[in-house]
Write a protein that holds these residues in place. Structure first.
Motif, PDB file in Angstrom:
ATOM      1  N   ASN A 268      20.759   7.965  11.967  1.00 17.07           N
ATOM      2  CA  ASN A 268      20.365   6.751  12.688  1.00 17.07           C
ATOM      3  C   ASN A 268      21.560   6.126  13.395  1.00 17.07           C
ATOM      4  O   ASN A 268      21.497   5.772  14.570  1.00 17.07           O
ATOM      5  CB  ASN A 268      19.771   5.729  11.714  1.00 17.07           C
ATOM      6  CG  ASN A 268      18.255   5.834  11.595  1.00 17.07           C
ATOM      7  OD1 ASN A 268      17.589   6.288  12.523  1.00 17.07           O
ATOM      8  ND2 ASN A 268      17.714   5.416  10.476  1.00 17.07           N
ATOM      9  N   ILE A 269      22.648   5.978  12.674  1.00 20.50           N
ATOM     10  CA  ILE A 269      23.846   5.346  13.223  1.00 20.50           C
ATOM     11  C   ILE A 269      24.408   6.162  14.383  1.00 20.50           C
ATOM     12  O   ILE A 269      24.894   5.618  15.380  1.00 20.50           O
ATOM     13  CB  ILE A 269      24.915   5.173  12.124  1.00 20.50           C
ATOM     14  CG1 ILE A 269      24.442   4.133  11.093  1.00 20.50           C
ATOM     15  CG2 ILE A 269      26.251   4.748  12.711  1.00 20.50           C
ATOM     16  CD1 ILE A 269      25.312   4.037   9.871  1.00 20.50           C
ATOM     17  N   GLU A 270      24.326   7.485  14.274  1.00 23.59           N
ATOM     18  CA  GLU A 270      24.846   8.365  15.322  1.00 23.59           C
ATOM     19  C   GLU A 270      23.906   8.502  16.503  1.00 23.59           C
ATOM     20  O   GLU A 270      24.205   9.207  17.463  1.00 23.59           O
ATOM     21  CB  GLU A 270      25.141   9.744  14.719  1.00 23.59           C
ATOM     22  CG  GLU A 270      26.296   9.733  13.722  1.00 23.59           C
ATOM     23  CD  GLU A 270      26.455  11.052  12.988  1.00 23.59           C
ATOM     24  OE1 GLU A 270      25.548  11.919  13.122  1.00 23.59           O
ATOM     25  OE2 GLU A 270      27.464  11.215  12.286  1.00 23.59           O
ATOM     26  N   GLY A 271      22.758   7.844  16.445  1.00 22.80           N
ATOM     27  CA  GLY A 271      21.838   7.877  17.567  1.00 22.80           C
ATOM     28  C   GLY A 271      20.927   9.086  17.609  1.00 22.80           C
ATOM     29  O   GLY A 271      20.525   9.521  18.689  1.00 22.80           O
ATOM     30  N   ASN A 272      20.595   9.637  16.440  1.00 20.16           N
ATOM     31  CA  ASN A 272      19.690  10.786  16.362  1.00 20.16           C
ATOM     32  C   ASN A 272      18.462  10.434  15.533  1.00 20.16           C
ATOM     33  O   ASN A 272      18.259  10.955  14.425  1.00 20.16           O
ATOM     34  CB  ASN A 272      20.411  11.995  15.744  1.00 20.16           C
ATOM     35  CG  ASN A 272      21.544  12.486  16.593  1.00 20.16           C
ATOM     36  OD1 ASN A 272      21.386  12.721  17.782  1.00 20.16           O
ATOM     37  ND2 ASN A 272      22.727  12.636  15.993  1.00 20.16           N
ATOM     38  N   PRO A 273      17.612   9.524  16.043  1.00 22.84           N
ATOM     39  CA  PRO A 273      16.475   9.062  15.236  1.00 22.84           C
ATOM     40  C   PRO A 273      15.475  10.159  14.895  1.00 22.84           C
ATOM     41  O   PRO A 273      14.847  10.108  13.836  1.00 22.84           O
ATOM     42  CB  PRO A 273      15.839   7.969  16.107  1.00 22.84           C
ATOM     43  CG  PRO A 273      16.289   8.277  17.504  1.00 22.84           C
ATOM     44  CD  PRO A 273      17.661   8.857  17.356  1.00 22.84           C
ATOM     45  N   ASN A 274      15.313  11.159  15.788  1.00 20.49           N
ATOM     46  CA  ASN A 274      14.384  12.255  15.472  1.00 20.49           C
ATOM     47  C   ASN A 274      14.834  13.009  14.226  1.00 20.49           C
ATOM     48  O   ASN A 274      14.025  13.291  13.328  1.00 20.49           O
ATOM     49  CB  ASN A 274      14.282  13.221  16.656  1.00 20.49           C
ATOM     50  CG  ASN A 274      13.293  12.744  17.705  1.00 20.49           C
ATOM     51  OD1 ASN A 274      12.158  12.425  17.392  1.00 20.49           O
ATOM     52  ND2 ASN A 274      13.739  12.675  18.941  1.00 20.49           N
ATOM     53  N   LYS A 275      16.114  13.341  14.178  1.00 22.96           N
ATOM     54  CA  LYS A 275      16.653  14.029  13.007  1.00 22.96           C
ATOM     55  C   LYS A 275      16.591  13.132  11.775  1.00 22.96           C
ATOM     56  O   LYS A 275      16.335  13.605  10.665  1.00 22.96           O
ATOM     57  CB  LYS A 275      18.097  14.464  13.270  1.00 22.96           C
ATOM     58  CG  LYS A 275      18.233  15.565  14.325  1.00 22.96           C
ATOM     59  CD  LYS A 275      19.682  15.968  14.494  1.00 22.96           C
ATOM     60  CE  LYS A 275      19.819  17.086  15.527  1.00 22.96           C
ATOM     61  NZ  LYS A 275      21.237  17.491  15.729  1.00 22.96           N
ATOM     62  N   ALA A 276      16.839  11.839  11.978  1.00 24.00           N
ATOM     63  CA  ALA A 276      16.795  10.893  10.867  1.00 24.00           C
ATOM     64  C   ALA A 276      15.404  10.863  10.239  1.00 24.00           C
ATOM     65  O   ALA A 276      15.267  10.851   9.013  1.00 24.00           O
ATOM     66  CB  ALA A 276      17.195   9.497  11.343  1.00 24.00           C
ATOM     67  N   VAL A 277      14.371  10.867  11.076  1.00 24.40           N
ATOM     68  CA  VAL A 277      12.997  10.843  10.557  1.00 24.40           C
ATOM     69  C   VAL A 277      12.749  12.070   9.688  1.00 24.40           C
ATOM     70  O   VAL A 277      12.173  11.972   8.596  1.00 24.40           O
ATOM     71  CB  VAL A 277      11.975  10.772  11.707  1.00 24.40           C
ATOM     72  CG1 VAL A 277      10.568  11.097  11.206  1.00 24.40           C
ATOM     73  CG2 VAL A 277      11.991   9.389  12.341  1.00 24.40           C
ATOM     74  N   ASP A 278      13.184  13.240  10.153  1.00 23.34           N
ATOM     75  CA  ASP A 278      12.991  14.465   9.363  1.00 23.34           C
ATOM     76  C   ASP A 278      13.649  14.347   7.993  1.00 23.34           C
ATOM     77  O   ASP A 278      13.044  14.676   6.964  1.00 23.34           O
ATOM     78  CB  ASP A 278      13.563  15.674  10.119  1.00 23.34           C
ATOM     79  CG  ASP A 278      12.759  16.035  11.357  1.00 23.34           C
ATOM     80  OD1 ASP A 278      11.586  15.623  11.436  1.00 23.34           O
ATOM     81  OD2 ASP A 278      13.302  16.715  12.244  1.00 23.34           O
ATOM     82  N   SER A 279      14.890  13.882   7.968  1.00 25.53           N
ATOM     83  CA  SER A 279      15.616  13.754   6.703  1.00 25.53           C
ATOM     84  C   SER A 279      14.965  12.721   5.794  1.00 25.53           C
ATOM     85  O   SER A 279      14.795  12.942   4.585  1.00 25.53           O
ATOM     86  CB  SER A 279      17.072  13.349   6.970  1.00 25.53           C
ATOM     87  OG  SER A 279      17.731  14.323   7.761  1.00 25.53           O
ATOM     88  N   LEU A 280      14.579  11.588   6.375  1.00 28.86           N
ATOM     89  CA  LEU A 280      14.022  10.495   5.581  1.00 28.86           C
ATOM     90  C   LEU A 280      12.639  10.830   5.038  1.00 28.86           C
ATOM     91  O   LEU A 280      12.294  10.427   3.914  1.00 28.86           O
ATOM     92  CB  LEU A 280      13.980   9.219   6.421  1.00 28.86           C
ATOM     93  CG  LEU A 280      15.356   8.646   6.792  1.00 28.86           C
ATOM     94  CD1 LEU A 280      15.220   7.569   7.859  1.00 28.86           C
ATOM     95  CD2 LEU A 280      16.070   8.082   5.560  1.00 28.86           C
ATOM     96  N   LEU A 281      11.852  11.548   5.801  1.00 30.38           N
ATOM     97  CA  LEU A 281      10.533  11.948   5.299  1.00 30.38           C
ATOM     98  C   LEU A 281      10.659  12.898   4.108  1.00 30.38           C
ATOM     99  O   LEU A 281       9.873  12.822   3.156  1.00 30.38           O
ATOM    100  CB  LEU A 281       9.718  12.605   6.416  1.00 30.38           C
ATOM    101  CG  LEU A 281       9.169  11.656   7.488  1.00 30.38           C
ATOM    102  CD1 LEU A 281       8.454  12.443   8.584  1.00 30.38           C
ATOM    103  CD2 LEU A 281       8.223  10.618   6.884  1.00 30.38           C
ATOM    104  N   GLN A 282      11.665  13.774   4.162  1.00 26.76           N
ATOM    105  CA  GLN A 282      11.902  14.655   3.014  1.00 26.76           C
ATOM    106  C   GLN A 282      12.327  13.838   1.797  1.00 26.76           C
ATOM    107  O   GLN A 282      11.864  14.083   0.670  1.00 26.76           O
ATOM    108  CB  GLN A 282      12.981  15.674   3.354  1.00 26.76           C
ATOM    109  CG  GLN A 282      12.580  16.704   4.394  1.00 26.76           C
ATOM    110  CD  GLN A 282      13.716  17.666   4.695  1.00 26.76           C
ATOM    111  OE1 GLN A 282      14.168  18.414   3.822  1.00 26.76           O
ATOM    112  NE2 GLN A 282      14.200  17.653   5.930  1.00 26.76           N
TER     113      GLN A 282
END
Length: 364
Positions: free
Chosen positions: A82-96
């Motif tokens: 999120n901080i690095e500006g990659n919300p798509n990747k963040a969603v994947d990690s957070l959903l896991q």
């Protein structure tokens, strides 16, 4: 100068996870001021909806710890993304992470995960998913009697309502948060709730009331040593002064916000403060000062590798040189902004900039 994301306005914050894991404080203040129009359905999710879904299988302690460690790693990764500006990747990690916390029945960590998911969905402009995540975060905070997290969840929901134009409901939600902060004697809760009540007052045009609320909020934000929150409130105060205050009020307030944001490397509030200072200096013809500030703005935008903020910088340069009657230089900056608008596939912005150039050249 147009104000950058108000989503510079109410940050997602949390305290529930601090007691179990040593998250850096700034991650718990990851973001607070959500902004832009979105639809918010009624808050129907209850704690029971969530806790009744949780199951508590008899898992070996070693396996349980491994699962928790894996989820914690994914949660940290999601916040970093999120901080690095990659919300798509963040969603994947957070959903896991969410699935694991759900399976082991860790409500506190699950609540924090929903909080970070809310931020990611906001960045992706997936507002219905964002509001659902925020409401679930609030439900868990209520179920676990985590009053501090309730304060921040309510502020986030209130901000969504504010952007939807439901000013009275938003104010009532901020008042709920303020009441909890009073009961807890939470200076941090006081600060964010009063600041958001100031935003609510400003939205209905009561700028004098907004100024009083912002000033009160600043006392609490300084008390807890929250430079990002303080800079955000100072920028809000500067915007109110822009309507009813003097030139000096604006310069002093935005200047204080800029110094704080620079010290804490808070790029978003730096951009907001610079925009406010540029507008203030331009209003009294101090264009050289405005241009010097825009050099700093463009440097930040370049550092962030943000085409949108670079576009905004070029447009501001163009507007100032147009006021100075230096149409050739102004056109050059407009053209650079147009190129970025094409890159961003922002046809509306491109059309507006082209029209501005046409109108300007008629004067030359």
């Amino acid at each position: 100068m147009k104000q950058s994301n108000l989503l510079a306005a109410a940050k997602f914050q949390s305290s529930s996870y601090r007691a179990r894991k040593q998250f850096p404080k700034k991650l718990n203040k990851a973001f607070g001021f959500l902004l832009f129009s979105l639809l918010l359905s009624p808050i129907t999710v209850t704690a029971a909806d969530i806790t009744e879904q949780l199951h508590y299988p008899q898992i070996d302690k070693k396996v349980l710890q491994q699962s928790r460690d894996e989820a914690d790693t994914l949660l940290r990764l999601g916040e970093r993304q999120n901080i690095e500006g990659n919300p798509n990747k963040a969603v994947d990690s957070l959903l896991q992470a969410k699935e694991i916390y759900h399976s082991i029945g860790d409500l506190n960590a699950l609540g924090l995960t929903y909080e970070f998911l809310g931020k990611s969905y906001i960045e992706l402009k997936q507002y219905k998913k964002a509001s659902d995540a925020i409401r679930r975060r609030l439900a868990i905070a209520r179920d676990t009697k985590d009053f501090q997290s309730q304060i921040f969840a309510l502020n986030n929901i209130g901000t969504l309502l504010l952007q939807k134009g439901e000013f009275q409901t938003a104010s009532q939600t901020f008042e709920q948060a303020l009441t909890i902060a009073q009961n807890l004697s939470s200076s941090e809760g006081y600060g964010i709730s009063l600041s958001n009540l100031g935003l609510s007052a400003a939205r209905v045009g009561d700028y004098n009331k907004a100024i009083k609320l912002y000033k009160n909020a600043l006392n609490y934000r300084r008390k807890v040593g929250n430079p990002i929150g303080e800079a955000n409130t100072l920028n809000n105060l500067g915007e109110a002064y822009q309507i009813v205050g003097s030139y000096q009020d604006r310069i002093d307030t935005y200047g204080a916000a800029l110094r704080l944001a620079q010290a804490s490397r808070d790029n978003i509030n730096q951009l907001r403060a610079i925009d406010g200072l540029v507008a203030a200096h331009s209003s009294v013809g101090r264009y050289n000062s405005a241009i010097e500030l825009l050099e700093k703005r463009l440097a930040i935008a370049s550092y962030l590798r943000s085409p949108r903020e670079q576009l905004n910088s070029f447009e501001s340069y163009a507007q100032i040189y147009e006021k100075l009657g230096k149409y050739s230089t102004a056109r050059n900056f407009y053209e650079r902004a147009i190129t970025l608008a094409k890159t961003l596939e922002d046809s509306r912005k491109e059309l507006l900039l082209r029209d501005r150039v046409t109108q300007m050249m008629k004067k030359s």
